[in-house]
Design a protein around this motif. Structure first.
Motif, PDB file in Angstrom:
ATOM      1  N   LYS A 231      23.947 -28.815  11.122  1.00  0.00           N
ATOM      2  CA  LYS A 231      23.117 -29.095  12.295  1.00  0.00           C
ATOM      3  C   LYS A 231      23.411 -28.114  13.419  1.00  0.00           C
ATOM      4  O   LYS A 231      22.498 -27.619  14.096  1.00  0.00           O
ATOM      5  CB  LYS A 231      23.368 -30.524  12.775  1.00  0.00           C
ATOM      6  CG  LYS A 231      22.544 -30.929  13.983  1.00  0.00           C
ATOM      7  CD  LYS A 231      22.856 -32.362  14.404  1.00  0.00           C
ATOM      8  CE  LYS A 231      22.074 -32.757  15.649  1.00  0.00           C
ATOM      9  NZ  LYS A 231      22.402 -34.158  16.071  1.00  0.00           N
ATOM     10  N   THR A 232      24.683 -27.790  13.623  1.00  0.00           N
ATOM     11  CA  THR A 232      25.078 -26.851  14.674  1.00  0.00           C
ATOM     12  C   THR A 232      24.479 -25.474  14.433  1.00  0.00           C
ATOM     13  O   THR A 232      23.960 -24.836  15.356  1.00  0.00           O
ATOM     14  CB  THR A 232      26.616 -26.745  14.749  1.00  0.00           C
ATOM     15  OG1 THR A 232      27.158 -28.012  15.129  1.00  0.00           O
ATOM     16  CG2 THR A 232      27.045 -25.703  15.772  1.00  0.00           C
ATOM     17  N   ALA A 233      24.527 -25.000  13.189  1.00  0.00           N
ATOM     18  CA  ALA A 233      24.008 -23.671  12.859  1.00  0.00           C
ATOM     19  C   ALA A 233      22.501 -23.601  13.091  1.00  0.00           C
ATOM     20  O   ALA A 233      21.997 -22.639  13.678  1.00  0.00           O
ATOM     21  CB  ALA A 233      24.333 -23.329  11.408  1.00  0.00           C
ATOM     22  N   VAL A 234      21.772 -24.611  12.646  1.00  0.00           N
ATOM     23  CA  VAL A 234      20.318 -24.617  12.806  1.00  0.00           C
ATOM     24  C   VAL A 234      19.942 -24.688  14.283  1.00  0.00           C
ATOM     25  O   VAL A 234      19.046 -23.973  14.740  1.00  0.00           O
ATOM     26  CB  VAL A 234      19.694 -25.798  12.025  1.00  0.00           C
ATOM     27  CG1 VAL A 234      18.207 -25.957  12.365  1.00  0.00           C
ATOM     28  CG2 VAL A 234      19.866 -25.592  10.523  1.00  0.00           C
ATOM     29  N   ARG A 235      20.638 -25.521  15.038  1.00  0.00           N
ATOM     30  CA  ARG A 235      20.344 -25.638  16.475  1.00  0.00           C
ATOM     31  C   ARG A 235      20.639 -24.335  17.207  1.00  0.00           C
ATOM     32  O   ARG A 235      19.891 -23.932  18.099  1.00  0.00           O
ATOM     33  CB  ARG A 235      21.158 -26.773  17.098  1.00  0.00           C
ATOM     34  CG  ARG A 235      20.687 -28.176  16.732  1.00  0.00           C
ATOM     35  CD  ARG A 235      21.339 -29.204  17.624  1.00  0.00           C
ATOM     36  NE  ARG A 235      20.927 -29.025  19.008  1.00  0.00           N
ATOM     37  CZ  ARG A 235      21.712 -29.274  20.056  1.00  0.00           C
ATOM     38  NH1 ARG A 235      22.972 -29.668  19.899  1.00  0.00           N
ATOM     39  NH2 ARG A 235      21.255 -29.110  21.283  1.00  0.00           N
ATOM     40  N   ALA A 236      21.741 -23.675  16.839  1.00  0.00           N
ATOM     41  CA  ALA A 236      22.101 -22.414  17.501  1.00  0.00           C
ATOM     42  C   ALA A 236      21.023 -21.361  17.274  1.00  0.00           C
ATOM     43  O   ALA A 236      20.624 -20.645  18.201  1.00  0.00           O
ATOM     44  CB  ALA A 236      23.450 -21.919  16.993  1.00  0.00           C
ATOM     45  N   ALA A 237      20.534 -21.250  16.027  1.00  0.00           N
ATOM     46  CA  ALA A 237      19.469 -20.288  15.738  1.00  0.00           C
ATOM     47  C   ALA A 237      18.206 -20.641  16.498  1.00  0.00           C
ATOM     48  O   ALA A 237      17.505 -19.768  17.023  1.00  0.00           O
ATOM     49  CB  ALA A 237      19.190 -20.262  14.232  1.00  0.00           C
ATOM     50  N   ARG A 238      17.897 -21.937  16.604  1.00  0.00           N
ATOM     51  CA  ARG A 238      16.684 -22.372  17.290  1.00  0.00           C
ATOM     52  C   ARG A 238      16.756 -22.082  18.789  1.00  0.00           C
ATOM     53  O   ARG A 238      15.776 -21.672  19.399  1.00  0.00           O
ATOM     54  CB  ARG A 238      16.467 -23.866  17.035  1.00  0.00           C
ATOM     55  CG  ARG A 238      15.125 -24.391  17.542  1.00  0.00           C
ATOM     56  CD  ARG A 238      14.973 -25.865  17.234  1.00  0.00           C
ATOM     57  NE  ARG A 238      15.034 -26.103  15.803  1.00  0.00           N
ATOM     58  CZ  ARG A 238      15.551 -27.194  15.247  1.00  0.00           C
ATOM     59  NH1 ARG A 238      16.099 -28.135  16.020  1.00  0.00           N
ATOM     60  NH2 ARG A 238      15.539 -27.345  13.946  1.00  0.00           N
ATOM     61  N   VAL A 239      17.930 -22.299  19.375  1.00  0.00           N
ATOM     62  CA  VAL A 239      18.098 -22.012  20.810  1.00  0.00           C
ATOM     63  C   VAL A 239      17.835 -20.537  21.092  1.00  0.00           C
ATOM     64  O   VAL A 239      17.208 -20.180  22.097  1.00  0.00           O
ATOM     65  CB  VAL A 239      19.510 -22.426  21.290  1.00  0.00           C
ATOM     66  CG1 VAL A 239      19.790 -21.869  22.682  1.00  0.00           C
ATOM     67  CG2 VAL A 239      19.632 -23.942  21.308  1.00  0.00           C
ATOM     68  N   MET A 240      18.297 -19.654  20.202  1.00  0.00           N
ATOM     69  CA  MET A 240      18.038 -18.228  20.367  1.00  0.00           C
ATOM     70  C   MET A 240      16.574 -17.877  20.094  1.00  0.00           C
ATOM     71  O   MET A 240      16.087 -16.835  20.524  1.00  0.00           O
ATOM     72  CB  MET A 240      18.923 -17.413  19.425  1.00  0.00           C
ATOM     73  CG  MET A 240      20.417 -17.454  19.710  1.00  0.00           C
ATOM     74  SD  MET A 240      20.869 -16.742  21.317  1.00  0.00           S
ATOM     75  CE  MET A 240      21.178 -18.260  22.216  1.00  0.00           C
ATOM     76  N   GLY A 241      15.870 -18.747  19.357  1.00  0.00           N
ATOM     77  CA  GLY A 241      14.488 -18.463  18.983  1.00  0.00           C
ATOM     78  C   GLY A 241      14.366 -17.641  17.716  1.00  0.00           C
ATOM     79  O   GLY A 241      13.324 -17.052  17.457  1.00  0.00           O
ATOM     80  N   LEU A 242      15.442 -17.607  16.905  1.00  0.00           N
ATOM     81  CA  LEU A 242      15.465 -16.778  15.703  1.00  0.00           C
ATOM     82  C   LEU A 242      15.005 -17.561  14.476  1.00  0.00           C
ATOM     83  O   LEU A 242      15.441 -18.691  14.255  1.00  0.00           O
ATOM     84  CB  LEU A 242      16.878 -16.258  15.451  1.00  0.00           C
ATOM     85  CG  LEU A 242      17.436 -15.279  16.490  1.00  0.00           C
ATOM     86  CD1 LEU A 242      18.941 -15.105  16.300  1.00  0.00           C
ATOM     87  CD2 LEU A 242      16.727 -13.934  16.408  1.00  0.00           C
ATOM     88  N   ASP A 243      14.124 -16.961  13.686  1.00  0.00           N
ATOM     89  CA  ASP A 243      13.715 -17.567  12.421  1.00  0.00           C
ATOM     90  C   ASP A 243      14.711 -17.264  11.318  1.00  0.00           C
ATOM     91  O   ASP A 243      14.841 -18.035  10.369  1.00  0.00           O
ATOM     92  CB  ASP A 243      12.320 -17.067  12.035  1.00  0.00           C
ATOM     93  CG  ASP A 243      11.217 -17.951  12.588  1.00  0.00           C
ATOM     94  OD1 ASP A 243      10.829 -18.900  11.896  1.00  0.00           O
ATOM     95  OD2 ASP A 243      10.758 -17.700  13.718  1.00  0.00           O
TER      96      ASP A 243
END
Length: 299
Positions: A231-243
């Protein structure tokens, strides 16, 4: 589809794997040296030229922007965006992830676990800065560093004061972070595509080294991650806006902490360790992006 991989290293493992994966799915693929692109910035018809010819009818691009060319590379990606070309990772997302201080502030604002981090400009504040992150041992990082370069472990308070003073004396921007001793010189690289962690590896530092980067002699093996780490990894990527992102996590006594979110994660280490076709998953996701409507970006 007609795809373009923006890469300065056409024989690089990651570049070749992306080309191979796209071609095996019937796509036409160009490998374009990012620094050889030049642009006509016009409101009526923005264009990109490459080696004397206009780049036209490119459906999507896969940016592989090295940290040393972030400014020019993101300008090229923006130009493609102006032309209506789909991009695997947006220019703004790449810029966010490359600015270590900004990315840490964005992740902290969203409540994502981070090592205690300090940032200062004046040498007068060094004693309190060291105290702020829990004292020695601590880690000093250059904001512009990559692949473990410019990262120093200071095992004593005196060493920390000397290193921080030296960097600040050179008018260099640094971060000072707590040292997560319990991680044992290992981190977890989570490879995120869309809203999923598609693969994860544990990178272990070489003997006598605390940096786990594979470029610095570290080793890699398949890692089983917890639901919280996923969950942490997915949220971190989403916060950056990275696909597509490589999210580096340390296992601390207070849960997973994010060290970095990489917008151009290498494929060799994770494909070799896991045996997964990560390049193929990236191309499949890009195909889906061309069909789906743009989604809202957190952050």
């Amino acid at each position: 589809m007609k795809l373009a991989v923006l890469s300065r290293e056409p024989i690089n493992y990651s570049t070749q794997r992306l080309v191979s994966a796209a071609e095996s799915r019937g796509h036409e693929v160009l490998v374009i040296d990012t620094l050889r692109c030049y642009m006509s910035i016009a409101s009526h018809r923005p264009t990109i030229h490459y080696k004397g010819d206009a780049l036209e009818n490119v459906d999507a691009i896969i940016p592989r922007i090295g940290s040393s060319i972030t400014f020019y590379g993101t300008a090229v990606v923006r130009q493609f965006e102006m032309m209506g070309t789909k991009t695997l990772n947006a220019s703004l997302a790449i810029s966010r992830s490359r600015d270590k201080l900004r990315s840490m502030q964005m992740l902290a604002r969203k409540g994502i676990g981070l090592p205690i981090t300090g940032f200062a400009h004046s040498p007068d504040e060094i004693p309190d800065l060291i105290q702020m992150v829990g004292g020695a041992p601590l880690v000093v990082k250059l904001l512009e560093g990559t692949q473990g370069i410019g990262v120093v472990l200071c095992e004593t308070r005196k060493a920390a004061e000397s290193v921080i003073e030296a960097f600040l004396g050179l008018d260099t921007n640094i971060l000072v972070q707590e040292y997560i001793k319990e991680a044992g010189g290992a981190d977890i690289r989570c490879f995120v595509i869309g809203d999923k962690v598609v693969a994860s590896i544990k990178r272990q530092a070489a003997p006598g080294e605390f940096r786990s980067n594979l470029h610095r002699g570290g080793s890699a093996e398949v890692a089983k991650i917890t639901p919280e780490e996923r969950k942490t990894a997915v949220r971190a990527a989403r916060v950056m806006g990275l696909d597509v992102a490589g999210v580096d996590i340390l296992r601390s006594n207070h849960g997973p902490v994010v060290m970095e979110v990489n917008s151009s994660p290498g494929l060799e280490g994770i494909e070799m360790a896991t045996g997964k076709d990560i390049a193929g998953l990236i191309v499949t996701h890009l195909e889906k992006m061309l069909i789906d409507k743009p989604k809202r970006v957190e952050g």
